[in-house]
Scaffold this active site. Structure first.
Site: not given
Length: 334
Positions: A59-60, A117, A82, A115, A113
């Protein structure tokens, strides 16, 4: 006929090689529910720590381009979608603040981090980042794994619905119906996975029926670094003379038994309460027979008391216990 996908498809949904291989072995899948139930079992029970970290690395950082870190073009496209709400609501200053906090988070926890999004603004994501930054690493690692599963479920549905719609292309009327249902399901899944702490006035118009009890728990033996298998768990609800127990009140009232279970090999309790869309608001108590599990420990038993408010009766409450012989902690999970 079930839908079969290859490793590349599953890597686009979750960047863990182990997850992708296990999903191929478990397929084909006859429905989305069949697909996602297998995914949850594999992610939480068969993928190890290295697999979780591998998926996190795919993930970025929120607010950055996904092109450099995603393993497949479709996952990069999905990441961009997203984050569309976050990027649309961002300013130069908020993006800089988000970048600074992402750096602090990485320095503390050692991974990006994470989440779900979809549908969240930059300010909402930033507030959640700051809140979770205060967590202990062991707690944050589990939260990140659950957020990864939310993202995975969302992407699995996109994958499944695309194939289902394509397979029905020869029947235009049927195909249109499938596409319409896919859009409805997509909005429901998205709303469910990205829900934040809100105060609805009634039942949300888009919420799926529960597939698990509204109150769940698991127990982790942090001294051993493993699940606390075999520990007895009991759930009760307050029904005293007062609407809620009062600290120091001699009239303790009564606690009504709701359910009992024993933690399995993964430390997860069985069904403590019936599967129902609405949970009764009130004060609940989960008790753990820690004395039997750890006879030489300090705690003969541990009880966790928490409140479910009227505005929260549609939500899920996961109340875990992190236990050692001389300490314990808890938190509200997802």
């Amino acid at each position: 006929m079930g839908s079969a996908f290859d490793e590349k498809d599953y890597l686009a949904c979750c960047g863990s090689t182990k997850f992708a291989k296990e999903m191929v072995s478990a397929g084909p899948f006859s429905s989305y529910d069949h697909l996602v139930n297998a995914a949850r079992d594999i992610w939480f029970n068969k993928v190890d720590v290295n697999g979780w970290l591998e998926a996190f690395a795919g993930h970025p950082q929120i607010g950055q381009s996904p092109s450099s870190s995603n393993k497949t073009p479709i996952s990069a496209q999905w990441s961009k979608g997203e984050q569309s709400t976050a990027l649309a609501t961002a300013t130069d200053s908020s993006l800089q603040e988000l970048s600074d906090w992402n750096t602090q988070y990485w320095q503390k926890f050692g991974f990006v981090f994470l989440i779900c999004a979809s549908g969240r603004t930059t300010s909402e994501i930033l507030a959640e980042l700051k809140k979770r930054y205060l967590n202990r690493p062991i707690i944050e690692f589990e939260i990140a794994a659950k957020e990864q599963m939310k993202v995975t479920e969302l992407r699995l549905f996109k994958l499944f619905s695309n194939v289902t719609t394509a397979a029905s292309a020869n029947n235009a009327e049927y195909s249109a119906g499938v596409a319409s249902k896919a859009e409805d399901r997509m909005s429901i899944v998205g709303a469910h996975l990205t829900a934040v702490s809100e105060k609805p006035t009634g039942k949300p118009s888009q919420i799926p029926a529960r597939t698990r009890p509204p109150i769940t728990t698991h127990v982790l033996d942090v001294a051993r670094g493993s699940p606390a298998a075999g520990i007895e768990v009991q759930l009760e609800m307050w029904k005293g003379n007062q609407p809620r127990p009062v600290f120091g009140d001699k009239d303790v009232g009564s606690w009504i038994f709701r359910g009992v279970s024993t933690a399995d090999k993964d430390g997860r309790s069985g069904q403590l309460i019936n599967v129902t869309d609405v949970v009764n608001p009130g004060i609940y108590r989960i008790s753990f027979n820690t004395g039997k599990y750890c006879p030489d420990g300090f705690f003969p038993y541990v009880s966790i008391v928490f409140e479910i408010r009227e505005s929260q009766k549609w939500e899920h409450f996961h109340v875990p216990l992190l236990l050692s012989p001389f300490s314990f902690s808890t938190y509200r999970g997802s």
